[in-house]
Structure formats: structure tokens, C-alpha cells
Design an enzyme around this catalytic site. Structure first.
Site, PDB file in Angstrom:
ATOM      1  N   GLU A   1     -10.930   0.427  -4.396  1.00  0.00           N
ATOM      2  CA  GLU A   1      -9.884   1.378  -2.826  1.00  0.00           C
ATOM      3  C   GLU A   1      -8.739   1.161  -3.118  1.00  0.00           C
ATOM      4  O   GLU A   1      -8.488   2.154  -4.572  1.00  0.00           O
ATOM      5  CB  GLU A   1      -9.891   0.039  -2.275  1.00  0.00           C
ATOM      6  CG  GLU A   1      -8.973  -0.976  -2.634  1.00  0.00           C
ATOM      7  CD  GLU A   1      -8.951  -2.747  -1.281  1.00  0.00           C
ATOM      8  OE1 GLU A   1      -9.430  -2.709  -0.228  1.00  0.00           O
ATOM      9  OE2 GLU A   1      -8.218  -3.627  -1.927  1.00  0.00           O
TER      10      GLU A   1
ATOM     11  N   ASP B   1       0.351  -1.154  -0.670  1.00  0.00           N
ATOM     12  CA  ASP B   1      -0.289   0.241  -0.592  1.00  0.00           C
ATOM     13  C   ASP B   1       0.697   1.473   0.040  1.00  0.00           C
ATOM     14  O   ASP B   1       0.347   2.132   0.730  1.00  0.00           O
ATOM     15  CB  ASP B   1      -0.706   0.260   1.550  1.00  0.00           C
ATOM     16  CG  ASP B   1      -1.494  -1.515   1.264  1.00  0.00           C
ATOM     17  OD1 ASP B   1      -2.228  -2.349   0.308  1.00  0.00           O
ATOM     18  OD2 ASP B   1      -2.007  -1.611   2.628  1.00  0.00           O
TER      19      ASP B   1
END
Length: 497
Positions: A242, A18
Site C-alpha cells: 500500500e 501517512d
């Protein structure tokens, strides 16, 4: 030999997915989640930052743990995992870390978005507060998940949100929304229905005040999720799921996100930060799906969640993303590739490589970990679900302090891109398991050498073989054998012809 950097660009025992890259001063910093090696869930460890000089991306330094979950005032037995964060420098010169403290099962998507602060980019952050309305109420509209922040000439912009993916809860939600969403997102059915027809699902934008906590107005929707994407449109094929991330290059805002197919990072652009975004394409897939038309069934690695962003570093643009290991979705490692932003603002999809940030092909001298492979496929690689372990397939794994490629089966291809060949090259491999051989190739199907592998339950170095190759080419090892084998490293010795 010149120092090199590979993908993954951090040590093989480090799992920082991420990744949000930011240049502060003369260093680039990576902020991300922190997975446990071989873990059984996402984001089990506290935030650890890494950085490198902007003029030497081979020289990464661990900055240590910068923030612990237990520092957050919301920390409790049900909330111990910190999901994807981002950091921005405020107008006061301090650095602000935005994150979600989440949990497992029914705890994980109901916010609030919390903030920690530090005087330096990678020092010891301290809990600061939660994103809130002027009256102090926590801002929990839509789904406060995956926050990302930029400072645009003094304006502080926050993006966030969640949508429907091809796995997780999506199949169930499509059938019985909003009932099950009420439980997952800790919202009443009435709160969920109040957002119709735009839905609580999608990517959202809000501007913050100078205190870095208070929103100036209600959040607005900037990109829809699958349930609201226009049928027949390209966005419908790559709708928001997302991993929201907002950047600005030139006069365009770039919204980078993970689409509902899960393995790809896409982007949309607008001349305005809060509206007008148009889908532009895919930047990278962690299975190279879509690259030169590659289909999902021909993915070049196991696929799963993807999350990352773009940063401009020392005159070049890079996309940071992550790959999956251990045959699960829960042990993810950061990777990066150089990209080009064309004059019209478009970005062509780039392929996964082993050289990544190196700036040039790898040299044909030295020992290379097998685990830096950018391609690993038996011809039927899985998409790894967020909620269950994948089916058996070759994977990058570990035992103790050893990282390697595990469970090779007949016809498994292990690929490395790219090397700079110049004439004769000698190669050895270190393997264990069943007997067989490695077919060595410098392009698919072109066998340039074969390395016999002896059966052994311990790591064993093969005899060396030689082949001729010129120019920048990939290096493939195709395993041929009746049993399973593991692959530890290969040793190259290049010689001028």
C-alpha cells in the site's frame, strides 16, 4: 539556545501519519491521515494540515482542519473515515486533494477516489467530484485506495492500489481468493477474475485530464503485489502492499511504497512514469529492520504500518514516515529523516533518529520529552497488527495532557540519536513507578553513569549524575528494576571540559 526540532516533528499530541510532503511556494506542507490519540481504529479525525518555511524546518505551524469527512457526498454511517490523502497543484493554479472515504469492517477498499479543491494549499477545501471515466462512470478498476498525485510538467499522474500484507486479511485471502476479496472490495467474483492473471492486487497508474477528474485511459499496473511478484526476486521480498507515492527527481521517476512486510518504505525507479519500474531498495523501517543487517527479531521499536514519501526541501532530500504509539497500530505520528540520492539514483537505508529534521545533533542543554525516543525495546518488541491490539510492551502513551514512555520493564532500552557532547554532562530524569536505576550509555553496553530511581506513584525528579563524553553520540537509558516504571523527561546540562 537555538530552536530545535525532534522526531516526531509535530507536537506530541498530534497524530498525522501517512505524510505526503509538498513544497508549494516558500513553505513545505504535510498532508496525511489524522489519527485519534489512543484511538481504536485508523483515521478517525478530519484532515489537518501543517506547514513550515522551507528554510526553517523547526518552525511548524498548524493550518487547522482543511477538509471534513461530512463534506464528501459519499459520507454516511458506514463511511466516515478518510484514509491517506495527497494534494497536487493543477494547471489552473488551484490545489486538489485526493482521498478515499472509507469505513470499518467490510467498508474500506471499494472506492471511488474522491477529490476536493481549494485556491490555496491549506485553506478550506470543498468537495469537487470523483475520479471517473469520460462517460461519468466512477473509475474503480483494481483497488482504488491510497491515491497519490503529481503534476509532471503539466501532466497529472495518479497512482493507487493495495496488495497483500503480512497481517490484515492476507492469510485468509491466500487460501480462499477471490471469494473473500469479493466481499472486502465490493466486487463480483467475475470482476475479480477478469483481472487475472495480473490480479486486482498491485500498484496502478493512470493519467488524468485537465479537469483533474477524468482518466485519459484505462489504469495500468506498474508494480505487482506479493501474489504476482517473481519468486526468488528482491521484489518478492519487498512486494507492493500500500502507500503508493510517485515523485520525480532529475530524469528518474521514484515510486515509493509500503511493502508487504508492513514496516518499511521501499522504492522503485523508472525513466517512464507508467512502466519499467525496478525495485531499488528500502529507504526506512520504523523498527530499523534491515539497517546494517538488523534482523526482525532485533527491531529497535514496535513496528507496524508505514507510509510516507520523499521531498526536496531547500537543497536537501527527506523521507517522511511514521511511528506507532500506545501499543496499537492506530495512533501514529509523523517522523522524517534526511536522505541522500546518489548519482546512480540509489538511496541507502537511513536509521530512525530523534533529531530528524533538525539538521544537526541535539544540544546537551535543556529538558527533553522522553517520548521523542527513536529506539524503545525490551528485546522482544512486537509487530502491531492492523486488526488487533499488540501484546504488552513498552510504548509511548498519554494521560490527559501528559505524554510519556509507559511500562518500562527490566532491561528496557530507551534511546535518543544523536547528541553533540563536549566534555562533562549532567543529567536528571523524571520517572514514576517501581524503584531501580537507569544505566546511562553513550553507546550500547558502555555505561557512563547510573541514576537511582525511587519508588513513587507520582512523577519524581531524580538526583543529577555526571559523565564525560565527546563528539556526536547517542544517549541511552537502560531501565533496571523488578517492577514497571514510566519515563516522563530527562534534563541535560552540558559543561565544557
Amino acid at each position: 539556545m537555538k530552536k530545535q526540532v525532534f522526531n516526531p516533528y509535530l507536537p506530541l499530541d498530534t497524530y498525522i501519519p501517512d505524510g505526503e510532503p509538498h513544497v508549494f511556494g516558500n513553505r513545505v506542507y504535510i498532508y496525511g491521515s489524522h489519527d485519534k490519540e489512543g484511538g481504536d481504529c485508523f483515521c478517525l479525525l478530519d484532515y489537518e494540515a501543517w506547514s513550515a518555511p522551507v528554510d526553517d524546518l523547526t518552525d511548524w505551524r498548524c493550518e487547522g482542519i482543511i477538509y471534513q469527512a461530512k463534506q464528501c457526498r459519499h459520507y454516511c454511517e458506514e463511511r466516515q473515515d478518510m484514509y491517506a490523502p495527497d494534494v497536487v497543484q493543477g494547471n489552473d493554479g488551484r490545489y486538489y486533494l485526493y482521498y478515499d472515504l472509507s469505513g470499518r469492517g467490510d467498508h474500506g477498499f471499494d472506492g471511488p477516489i474522491s477529490v476536493a479543491v481549494c485556491d490555496t494549499p491549506a485553506g478550506k477545501y470543498e468537495y469537487y467530484g470523483d475520479v471517473c471515466y469520460p462517460d461519468g462512470r466512477p473509475m474503480q478498476r483494481f483497488i482504488p485506495f491510497d491515491p497519490a498525485v503529481i503534476n509532471d510538467n503539466g501532466h497529472i499522474y495518479l497512482t493507487y492500489g493495495w496488495g497483500l500484507g503480512m497481517d490484515t486479511h492476507a492469510p485468509v485471502m491466500r487460501k480462499i481468493m477471490p471469494g473473500i476479496m469479493s466481499k472486502v472490495f465490493n466486487k463480483t467474483v467475475e470482476e475479480i477474475r477478469q483481472e487475472e492473471p495480473q490480479s486486482i492486487l498491485g500498484a496502478n497508474f493512470v493519467e488524468l485530464c485537465g479537469d483533474m477528474l477524468t482518466v485519459k485511459s484505462e489504469p495500468v499496473r506498474i508494480l505487482p503485489a506479493l501474489n504476482n511478484a517473481k519468486k526468488g526476486s528482491e521484489l518478492r521480498k519487498h512486494s507492493f502492499f500500500e502507500a503508493a507515492s510517485l515523485r520525480k527527481f532529475g530524469d528518474l521517476y521514484y515510486f515509493i511504497y509500503s511493502s508487504h512486510v508492513n514496516h518499511e518504505l521501499c522504492y522503485a525507479t523508472s525513466k517512464y512514469p507508467d512502466h519499467g519500474y525496478k525495485y531499488r531498495g528500502v529507504i526506512v523501517s520504523n523498527g530499523d529492520i534491515g539497517y546494517h543487517g538488523r534482523s526482525a527479531k532485533d527491531r529497535l521499536a514496535a513496528t507496524g504500518t508505514n507510509h510516507g514519501s520523499i521531498e526536496y526541501i531547500n537543497g536537501k532530500y527527506y523521507i517522511f514516515y511514521h511511528r506507532l504509539t500506545h501499543n496499537t497500530a492506530f495512533s501514529r505520528q509523523g517522523c522524517a529523516e534526511e536522505i541522500k540520492i546518489l548519482p546512480d539514483g540509489t538511496i541507502k537505508q537511513v536509521e530512525m533518529t530523534s533529531c530528524g529534521l533538525n539538521g544537526e545533533p541535539l544540544v546537551t542543554e535543556g529538558k527533553y520529552p522522553a517520548a521523542i525516543c527513536c529506539n524503545l525495546t525490551n528485546g522482544k518488541m512486537p509487530h502491531l497488527s492492523n486488526v488487533q491490539k499488540g501484546k504488552y510492551s513498552p510504548n509511548v502513551n498519554h494521560e490527559g495532557n501528559t505524554r510519556f514512555v509507559k511500562d518500562l520493564e527490566n532491561k528496557t532500552l530507551v534511546g535518543y540519536k544523536y547528541f553533540a557532547f563536549s566534555g562533562k554532562t549532567n543529567v536528571k530524569v523524571v520517572t514514576r513507578g517501581a524503584s531501580g536505576l537507569f544505566r546511562v550509555m553513550t553507546e550500547p553496553g558502555k555505561i557512563v553513569a547510573e541514576i537511582p530511581l525511587e519508588a513513587s506513584d507520582k512523577w519524581k525528579e531524580s538526583k543529577g549524575v555526571s559523565f564525560m563524553a565527546e563528539g556526536v553520540k547517542p544517549l541511552y537509558f537502560e531501565y533496571r528494576g523488578r517492577g514497571k516504571a514510566d519515563f516522563l523527561k530527562f534534563i541535560l546540562t552540558g559543561r565544557e571540559s
